[in-house]
Scaffold this active site. Structure first.
Site, PDB file in Angstrom:
ATOM      1  N   HIS A  35       0.856  -1.182   0.000  1.00 52.80           N
ATOM      2  CA  HIS A  35       0.000   0.000   0.000  1.00 52.80           C
ATOM      3  C   HIS A  35       0.895   1.236   0.000  1.00 52.80           C
ATOM      4  CE1 HIS A  35      -3.880  -1.901   1.819  1.00 52.80           C
ATOM      5  NE2 HIS A  35      -3.278  -2.733   0.975  1.00 52.80           N
ATOM      6  N   GLU A  72       0.852   3.908   1.739  1.00 54.43           N
ATOM      7  CA  GLU A  72       1.256   4.358   3.074  1.00 54.43           C
ATOM      8  C   GLU A  72       2.422   3.530   3.611  1.00 54.43           C
ATOM      9  OE1 GLU A  72      -3.380   4.450   3.239  1.00 54.43           O
ATOM     10  OE2 GLU A  72      -1.826   3.404   2.106  1.00 54.43           O
ATOM     11  N   CYS A 127      -6.536   2.069   5.580  1.00 52.53           N
ATOM     12  CA  CYS A 127      -7.163   0.808   5.969  1.00 52.53           C
ATOM     13  C   CYS A 127      -6.625   0.398   7.347  1.00 52.53           C
ATOM     14  CB  CYS A 127      -6.850  -0.259   4.929  1.00 52.53           C
ATOM     15  SG  CYS A 127      -5.125  -0.811   4.951  1.00 52.53           S
ATOM     16  N   CYS A 173      -2.722  -0.069   7.392  1.00 54.85           N
ATOM     17  CA  CYS A 173      -1.962   1.183   7.284  1.00 54.85           C
ATOM     18  C   CYS A 173      -2.142   2.055   8.521  1.00 54.85           C
ATOM     19  CB  CYS A 173      -2.358   1.913   6.012  1.00 54.85           C
ATOM     20  SG  CYS A 173      -1.875   0.987   4.528  1.00 54.85           S
TER      21      CYS A 173
END
Length: 146
Positions: A47, A49, A77, A80
């Site tokens: 991801h 992040e 999410c 993260c």
């Protein structure tokens, strides 16, 4: 956030969900910038992040990002959000809400959970319309191609 949006658009060009993230250091310096790379890398943890937090930690030479700010185009999410807490991140700023997976206000708020050892200051809504527009365009295009 504008730079994070550019990385989100680049992620979309690579077939990834368009999410971009940027980490700014304690003196306002750019430490990291990334877009989602799950499809490109075939890595469920890639991801934006997570990638940006890793880069920032390397740039600082420390996993503690206490005086750093993470700008991300979409509400993080659970994975993260947890990474932000574990990195001792100073602040998170996100664009669009994620009512299906967001864990910084939508489904829950991991950043403010009193049971955890660190709380991350946060705010949402920065360039939210632009961030949501990038996501909507990506998914509209995806639906058309099916």
């Amino acid at each position: 956030m504008a730079l994070a949006l550019r990385h989100a658009e680049e992620a979309a060009e690579g077939g990834d969900v368009p999410v971009g993230a940027v980490v700014v250091g304690p003196r306002g310096e750019l430490l990291a910038a990334a877009g989602n790379r799950r499809q490109r890398d075939q890595d469920p943890t890639a991801h934006a992040e997570i990638l940006a937090l890793r880069q920032a930690a390397q740039a600082l030479g420390s996993w503690r990002l206490v005086h750093c700010t993470l700008y991300v185009t979409v509400e993080p999410c659970p994975m993260c959000a947890a990474a932000c807490v574990l990195a001792r991140l100073g602040q998170l700023v996100y664009g669009a809400k994620d009512p299906k997976l967001g864990f910084v206000g939508s489904l829950a708020n991991l950043l403010e959970d009193p049971r955890l050892h660190h709380r991350v200051a946060w705010r949402g809504g920065l360039l939210a319309d632009q961030a949501a527009g990038v996501l909507q365009a990506f998914f509209a295009k995806r639906r058309k191609s099916r």
